[in-house]
Design a protein around this motif. Structure first.
Motif, PDB file in Angstrom:
ATOM      1  N   THR A  23      35.591  42.657  47.648  1.00 39.41           N
ATOM      2  CA  THR A  23      36.098  43.299  46.431  1.00 39.41           C
ATOM      3  C   THR A  23      34.929  43.545  45.495  1.00 39.41           C
ATOM      4  N   THR A  24      35.036  44.595  44.708  1.00 38.80           N
ATOM      5  CA  THR A  24      34.045  44.877  43.678  1.00 38.80           C
ATOM      6  C   THR A  24      34.782  45.042  42.361  1.00 38.80           C
ATOM      7  N   ASN A  25      34.250  44.463  41.319  1.00 39.34           N
ATOM      8  CA  ASN A  25      34.878  44.551  40.002  1.00 39.34           C
ATOM      9  C   ASN A  25      34.736  45.955  39.435  1.00 39.34           C
ATOM     10  N   ASN A  26      35.763  46.355  38.700  1.00 35.06           N
ATOM     11  CA  ASN A  26      35.684  47.605  37.955  1.00 35.06           C
ATOM     12  C   ASN A  26      36.207  47.338  36.545  1.00 35.06           C
ATOM     13  N   GLU A  27      36.358  48.360  35.760  1.00 36.42           N
ATOM     14  CA  GLU A  27      36.703  48.189  34.352  1.00 36.42           C
ATOM     15  C   GLU A  27      38.026  47.470  34.112  1.00 36.42           C
ATOM     16  N   THR A  28      39.034  47.754  34.919  1.00 45.11           N
ATOM     17  CA  THR A  28      40.360  47.170  34.683  1.00 45.11           C
ATOM     18  C   THR A  28      40.809  46.186  35.753  1.00 45.11           C
ATOM     19  N   PHE A  30      39.734  45.282  40.133  1.00 43.02           N
ATOM     20  CA  PHE A  30      38.772  45.323  41.221  1.00 43.02           C
ATOM     21  C   PHE A  30      39.231  46.274  42.309  1.00 43.02           C
ATOM     22  N   THR A  31      38.295  46.627  43.178  1.00 41.12           N
ATOM     23  CA  THR A  31      38.547  47.557  44.277  1.00 41.12           C
ATOM     24  C   THR A  31      38.427  46.802  45.595  1.00 41.12           C
ATOM     25  N   LYS A  33      37.482  46.805  49.448  1.00 38.70           N
ATOM     26  CA  LYS A  33      36.612  47.605  50.308  1.00 38.70           C
ATOM     27  C   LYS A  33      36.475  46.942  51.670  1.00 38.70           C
ATOM     28  N   LYS A  48      36.697  52.213  50.549  1.00 41.00           N
ATOM     29  CA  LYS A  48      37.777  51.775  49.675  1.00 41.00           C
ATOM     30  C   LYS A  48      39.106  51.825  50.406  1.00 41.00           C
ATOM     31  N   GLN A  51      43.129  49.139  45.347  1.00 43.53           N
ATOM     32  CA  GLN A  51      42.644  48.770  44.033  1.00 43.53           C
ATOM     33  C   GLN A  51      43.660  47.859  43.356  1.00 43.53           C
ATOM     34  N   PHE A  53      44.586  46.361  39.441  1.00 43.24           N
ATOM     35  CA  PHE A  53      44.216  46.599  38.049  1.00 43.24           C
ATOM     36  C   PHE A  53      45.268  46.075  37.091  1.00 43.24           C
TER      37      PHE A  53
END
Length: 79
Positions: A23-28, A30-31, A33, A48, A51, A53
């Motif tokens: 997983t990779t963190n994002n703004e709201t 994580f994604t 993968k 991907k 997601q 969120f």
């Protein structure tokens, strides 16, 4: 909300323990993968596959899957 953030971290930890997933963190959130990638069409490949969120007081998980790759019943059993 603290509870949502705790469950988010718990889910992210579980996914990261699955062989070939990260997983990779994002703004709201994580994604999700796949390290080796996911084939979305005969010639298209991506990493991907979903997601997670946060939105207001809810936490959503959206899982992508190629049409024809899984039956909905099989996917729900895997989840």
């Amino acid at each position: 909300m603290k509870w949502i953030k705790e469950k988010r971290s718990e889910l992210q930890s579980i996914v990261n323990k699955i062989n070939g997933c990260v997983t990779t963190n994002n703004e709201t959130g994580f994604t999700f993968k796949a390290i080796d990638g996911v084939i979305w069409a005969n010639t298209k490949r991506g990493k991907k596959w979903g997601q997670a969120f946060e939105e207001d007081q809810r936490f959503y998980v959206a899982i992508d899957f190629p049409v024809g790759s899984f039956e909905l019943k099989e996917l729900s059993e895997r989840i």
